[in-house]
Design an enzyme around this catalytic site. Structure first.
Site, PDB file in Angstrom:
ATOM      1  N   ARG A  72      12.436  22.645  21.955  1.00 22.32           N
ATOM      2  CA  ARG A  72      13.033  23.616  21.030  1.00 22.32           C
ATOM      3  C   ARG A  72      14.463  23.962  21.457  1.00 22.32           C
ATOM      4  O   ARG A  72      15.339  24.201  20.630  1.00 22.32           O
ATOM      5  CB  ARG A  72      12.161  24.864  20.886  1.00 22.32           C
ATOM      6  CG  ARG A  72      12.630  25.799  19.767  1.00 22.32           C
ATOM      7  CD  ARG A  72      11.626  26.901  19.463  1.00 22.32           C
ATOM      8  NE  ARG A  72      10.572  26.476  18.556  1.00 22.32           N
ATOM      9  CZ  ARG A  72      10.660  26.471  17.225  1.00 22.32           C
ATOM     10  NH1 ARG A  72      11.749  26.889  16.618  1.00 22.32           N
ATOM     11  NH2 ARG A  72       9.649  26.065  16.485  1.00 22.32           N
ATOM     12  N   GLU A  97      10.513  35.557  15.592  1.00 23.00           N
ATOM     13  CA  GLU A  97      11.415  35.216  16.694  1.00 23.00           C
ATOM     14  C   GLU A  97      12.904  35.178  16.356  1.00 23.00           C
ATOM     15  O   GLU A  97      13.725  35.585  17.191  1.00 23.00           O
ATOM     16  CB  GLU A  97      11.027  33.850  17.271  1.00 23.00           C
ATOM     17  CG  GLU A  97       9.652  33.796  17.888  1.00 23.00           C
ATOM     18  CD  GLU A  97       9.221  32.367  18.142  1.00 23.00           C
ATOM     19  OE1 GLU A  97       8.882  31.659  17.177  1.00 23.00           O
ATOM     20  OE2 GLU A  97       9.264  31.946  19.308  1.00 23.00           O
TER      21      GLU A  97
HETATM   22  N1  MTE Z   1       5.967  41.705  17.509  1.00 22.92           N
HETATM   23  C1  MTE Z   1       5.201  42.546  18.224  1.00 22.92           C
HETATM   24  N2  MTE Z   1       5.152  43.841  17.865  1.00 22.92           N
HETATM   25  N3  MTE Z   1       4.494  42.125  19.316  1.00 22.92           N
HETATM   26  C2  MTE Z   1       4.538  40.811  19.733  1.00 22.92           C
HETATM   27  O1  MTE Z   1       3.882  40.444  20.708  1.00 22.92           O
HETATM   28  N4  MTE Z   1       5.476  38.538  19.339  1.00 22.92           N
HETATM   29  C3  MTE Z   1       6.583  37.776  18.767  1.00 22.92           C
HETATM   30  C4  MTE Z   1       6.767  38.132  17.294  1.00 22.92           C
HETATM   31  N5  MTE Z   1       6.798  39.552  17.100  1.00 22.92           N
HETATM   32  C5  MTE Z   1       5.354  39.892  19.001  1.00 22.92           C
HETATM   33  C6  MTE Z   1       6.038  40.388  17.861  1.00 22.92           C
HETATM   34  C7  MTE Z   1       6.414  36.331  18.879  1.00 22.92           C
HETATM   35  S1  MTE Z   1       6.855  35.579  20.321  1.00 22.92           S
HETATM   36  C8  MTE Z   1       5.973  35.570  17.837  1.00 22.92           C
HETATM   37  S2  MTE Z   1       5.879  33.884  17.934  1.00 22.92           S
HETATM   38  C9  MTE Z   1       5.552  36.181  16.566  1.00 22.92           C
HETATM   39  O2  MTE Z   1       5.652  37.596  16.590  1.00 22.92           O
HETATM   40  C10 MTE Z   1       4.105  35.781  16.289  1.00 22.92           C
HETATM   41  O3  MTE Z   1       3.606  36.363  15.153  1.00 22.92           O
HETATM   42  P1  MTE Z   1       3.894  35.822  13.669  1.00 22.92           P
HETATM   43  O4  MTE Z   1       3.861  34.343  13.738  1.00 22.92           O
HETATM   44  O5  MTE Z   1       2.787  36.401  12.888  1.00 22.92           O
HETATM   45  O6  MTE Z   1       5.236  36.346  13.300  1.00 22.92           O
HETATM   46  N1  HPA Z   2       6.652  27.490  19.300  1.00 23.92           N
HETATM   47  C1  HPA Z   2       5.716  28.230  19.931  1.00 23.92           C
HETATM   48  N2  HPA Z   2       4.677  27.717  20.509  1.00 23.92           N
HETATM   49  C2  HPA Z   2       4.528  26.389  20.486  1.00 23.92           C
HETATM   50  C3  HPA Z   2       5.453  25.566  19.860  1.00 23.92           C
HETATM   51  C4  HPA Z   2       6.581  26.144  19.224  1.00 23.92           C
HETATM   52  O1  HPA Z   2       7.449  25.474  18.654  1.00 23.92           O
HETATM   53  N3  HPA Z   2       5.051  24.285  20.004  1.00 23.92           N
HETATM   54  C5  HPA Z   2       3.899  24.365  20.716  1.00 23.92           C
HETATM   55  N4  HPA Z   2       3.578  25.628  21.008  1.00 23.92           N
HETATM   56 MO1  MOS Z   3       6.020  33.185  20.237  1.00 25.12          MO
HETATM   57  S1  MOS Z   3       7.103  32.683  21.908  1.00 25.12           S
HETATM   58  O1  MOS Z   3       6.020  31.514  19.659  1.00 25.12           O
HETATM   59  O2  MOS Z   3       4.470  33.382  20.954  1.00 25.12           O
END
Ligand code: MTE
Ligand code: HPA
Ligand code: MOS
Length: 760
Positions: free
Chosen positions: A308, A711
């Site tokens: 990534r 993210e």
């Molecule tokens: N928001 C909160 N409140 N707590 C979390 O742990 N994790 C983040 C983001 N927002 C997180 C968060 C991360 S690393 C990711 S990948 C996404 O939420 C995962 O959830 P989603 O795919 O439903 O957005």
């Molecule tokens: N993002 C988060 N987690 C993952 C990914 C990615 O692109 N690929 C494999 N695990």
């Molecule tokens: Mo988020 S770092 O893809 O859990």
């Protein structure tokens, strides 16, 4: 319908009634677990004596790897990580033995009584040493476009340098935890704080040496995860399950903050070397980069994270000749792991630092250099891995935010302020983000759901995603309610459970809503069709007639019935009221060998502008104002999305300013509690904080035309660091380039200013 339906758990959260693993009442006779871990970074275990520890009253069991009934492995992608150390330890915090006792206090006490003798071996803690030692976790990865040699040769101007960004501790409020309850035979129920219930199930089954169907993993919610529970919650669950199997009793492990911080992996520190070629206008011609990450002692997700990083080397810029190599080095740190942005922020920080240098060298405002290099159209709208961006909103976002943030006017103000003040300097910077949405491991882009309608018309949605505070369950509730045309109160989202929806991917890569949303919608559409057929039959309608599901009613012309009545009617007609739903992302593929393809379903975009005021004596600063303009497509839930943008920004700002992981030469983490590891507080957020969504950026093929939000906005935090660089640079009237790595702590800023005294 977009609506800011309040987060599902809001009342329970603020009244303290939400149930986390640690709140589940324990069955009679439950035990508490604690891990005994290595205090040295690398060495051979000569002897280990648990005699005194076992004698302690209340200790039920102490076990090591020899008692693992299944495989001594918990590596998530590649099995290169033992569950319990055997003859050697490879990092401070590596777990060697497990203790179960009547209370956590007793278990901790017992761990202090274990007598261990090591033969220490040479260790490598930081990434620069690892490069000298030369042990990679996997062969280097490469992405390339154009011709780097010719590109550099043909560039009028060149710069080269190195750059470092440190790691980051996740600091989820709920530390890692699991509760394992042995059931009949070899069956076991696992309550875990995991982003990846299916993988937790797999690892627990493997260490116990039994098939997965004997293990049921359930996740009601996590108290934050941020990537830290994508793979490493498996560890806690596996250790707890081993003790539960051995003792035959329910066992809970809930790490205290310091232990959690010492033994778990973090965001990868990156060290990079670069050479860039550009012209007098500041147009990028060629970029040659070597990225080096500190992978820790085992692979974990390091290669996916490096991949990534390679994908995001361009951030928002067209670079005709680009070559980037990525190396993940083996070190004696806990295996580093996923953290919001997943390698993206690390390479984006590097390219933004390079652009910043170019702008300073040419004496042109950095926002202007950024604008000139944005992806635009034609071949200048194709990434280094050959993905076409299509209609990209960068220029529009730039124009809007420069206007609403009054950049030019404020720039003048800042210049005036700086010419009148010697010991306070102000700085400002704009940062764009273009973030690829999809798991880059393509097959992970799939999700499942299981939806039940009960006879009273109430709906239960099960899906494979997990709730970590990001509001996923709230959005899933909206998707189901909107599909059936019923109010959200009629829909309940169940705890995530591997016995309801199997073989799920981690809730990660910001794709939770995209993937599970479509799976939930598909399940609901199947049910809706069945209800529709029953309705048509009951009222003897023509199939061509439009049937409307709205306001808890179904109607077609004069035929009308409440949702609950139609459900009961359908039940009596022997219609199945339960359905699965499935979704996989279409149209994505990537050839790893060639480094080319269409790995992302789409991109999320945004820009931010931050302004700081710096105290030149102390390095202390104030964040005066931040403007963020971010693309969430058509928002499913504007309040949740705004919360995600603000939260991600603040987490990013912590990474680039105050959060510092410091190790001694023996690999001991010196900053493992909140008194030494400083996460942002209310005092650190912008005094004036303005967050807006881009307009007219609906994402037609995605769930409810939305875009992922978890993210991408983390990257906006970088605007604070670049604003600080700008303020530092003002001390020497922008005539000298500051070398300001990440994090720019107060101390780092003062040292940076000291170093600048000595340069020309
Ligand atoms: N928001 C909160 N409140 N707590 C979390 O742990 N994790 C983040 C983001 N927002 C997180 C968060 C991360 S690393 C990711 S990948 C996404 O939420 C995962 O959830 P989603 O795919 O439903 O957005
Ligand atoms: N993002 C988060 N987690 C993952 C990914 C990615 O692109 N690929 C494999 N695990
Ligand atoms: Mo988020 S770092 O893809 O859990």
């Amino acid at each position: 319908m977009a609506s800011s339906l309040a987060h599902n758990s809001i009342l329970h959260h603020v009244t303290g009634k939400s149930v986390y693993v640690n709140d589940i009442p324990l069955p009679e006779g439950s035990l508490h677990a604690f891990p005994f871990y290595s205090s040295i970074p690398h060495g051979r275990i000569v002897s280990i004596n648990c005699h005194e520890a076992r004698k302690l009253k209340g200790v039920h069991s102490i076990m090591n790897y020899t008692e693992i009934p299944g495989v001594n492995q918990m590596g998530p992608v590649v099995h290169d990580e033992v569950c319990l150390a055997e003859d050697y330890v490879e990092f401070v915090g590596q777990v060697i033995a497990l203790i179960a006792a009547d209370s956590r206090e007793i278990a901790i006490k017992a761990s202090l009584l274990i007598d261990i003798e090591y033969e220490e071996m040479e260790s490598v803690v930081l990434v620069k040493r690892a490069i000298e030692k030369g042990v990679m976790l996997k062969p280097a990865r490469k992405m390339e476009t154009g011709n780097i040699e010719e590109g550099l040769k043909g560039s009028a101007l060149q710069l080269e340098g190195e750059f470092y960004s440190n790691g980051q501790e996740h600091w989820y409020l709920e530390t890692q935890t699991a509760l394992c309850i042995p059931l009949e035979g070899k069956e076991m129920k696992v309550f875990s704080s995991t982003q990846h219930p299916s993988e937790t199930q797999a690892i627990v089954a493997e260490v116990l040496g039994i098939p997965r169907h004997l293990i049921e993993v359930e996740v009601k919610r996590m108290g934050g995860a941020f990537g830290g529970k994508e793979t490493q919650a498996n560890h806690i669950a596996a250790w707890t399950a081993l003790l539960a199997r051995k003792t035959g009793k329910p066992v809970k492990m809930h790490l205290d903050r310091d232990t959690d911080q010492i033994i778990t992996g973090k965001r990868h520190a990156f060290y990079s070397e670069y050479k860039v070629g550009f012209d007098e206008e500041g147009m990028l011609q060629a970029l040659d980069v070597k990225l080096h990450s500190n992978g820790g002692a085992a692979l974990d997700l390091s290669m996916a994270i490096m991949e990534r990083a390679l994908f995001h080397m361009d951030n928002a810029y067209y670079i005709p000749n680009l070559k980037v190599l990525g190396h993940a080095w083996k070190t004696n740190q806990p295996p580093n792991t996923a953290f919001r942005g997943f390698g993206g922020p690390q390479s984006i920080a590097l390219i933004e630092n390079i652009i910043d240098r170019i702008a300073r060298q040419l004496n042109i405002d950095s926002s202007e250099i950024r604008r000139r290099n944005f992806y635009s159209s034609g071949e200048k709208n194709i990434t280094h891995y050959d993905q076409k961006l299509g209609k990209n909103p960068l220029a529009a976002i730039y124009e809007e935010i420069m206007e609403t943030a009054e950049y030019k006017k404020r720039r003048k103000g800042i210049n005036d302020f700086n010419s009148q003040n010697k010991w306070k300097k102000r700085g400002m910077s704009l940062v764009p983000v273009k973030f690829g949405i999809s798991f880059t491991t393509s097959f992970l882009n799939q999700a499942g759901a299981l939806v039940h309608i009960y006879q009273d018309g109430s709906v239960m949605v099960n899906h494979g995603g997990t709730e970590m505070g990001q509001g996923l369950h709230t959005k899933m509730r909206q998707v189901a309610a909107d599909t059936f045309g019923i109010s959200a109160e009629k829909v309940l989202i169940s705890a995530t459970n591997t016995s309801k929806v199997p073989n799920t991917s981690a809730t990660a890569a910001s794709s939770g809503t995209d993937l599970n949303g479509k799976a939930v919608e598909n399940a609901c559409l199947t049910l809706k069709k069945r209800l529709e057929d029953a309705f048509i039959e009951k009222f003897e309608l023509h199939h061509s007639e439009e049937i409307i599901f709205e306001n808890n009613h179904i109607s077609a012309g004069r035929a009308r019935m409440s949702f609950a009545d139609l459900v009961m009617h359908s039940y009596l007609q022997q219609v199945s009221l339960s359905s699965t739903g499935y979704y996989r992302t279409p149209d994505i593929q990537f050839d790893r060998e060639k480094g080319k393809g269409t790995p992302f379903y789409y991109f999320a975009y945004g820009m931010s502008i931050s302004e700081v005021e710096l105290d030149v004596f102390t390095g202390k600063h104030e964040l005066l104002r931040t403007d963020i303009l971010h693309d969430v497509g058509e928002s499913i839930n504007p309040l949740i999305d705004k919360g995600q943008i603000e939260g991600a920004f603040v987490q990013g700002l912590g990474w680039v300013t105050t959060e510092e992981l410091r190790y001694d030469e023996k690999g001991h983490l010196l900053t493992h509690s909140p008194d030494t590891y400083k996460i942002p507080t209310l005092d650190d957020i912008p005094k004036d904080f303005r967050v807006a969504f881009t307009k007219d950026t609906a994402n037609p093929n995605n769930i409810k035309r939305s875009k992922a939000v978890g993210e991408p906005p983390f990257v906006h935090g970088l605007s604070v660091w670049l604003a600080l660089k700008d303020a530092i640079s003002a001390v020497y009237d922008h005539q000298k380039e500051p070398r300001l790595d990440i994090p720019a702590t107060h101390e780092a800023i003062v040292l940076c200013l000291e170093a600048m005294k000595l340069t020309n």
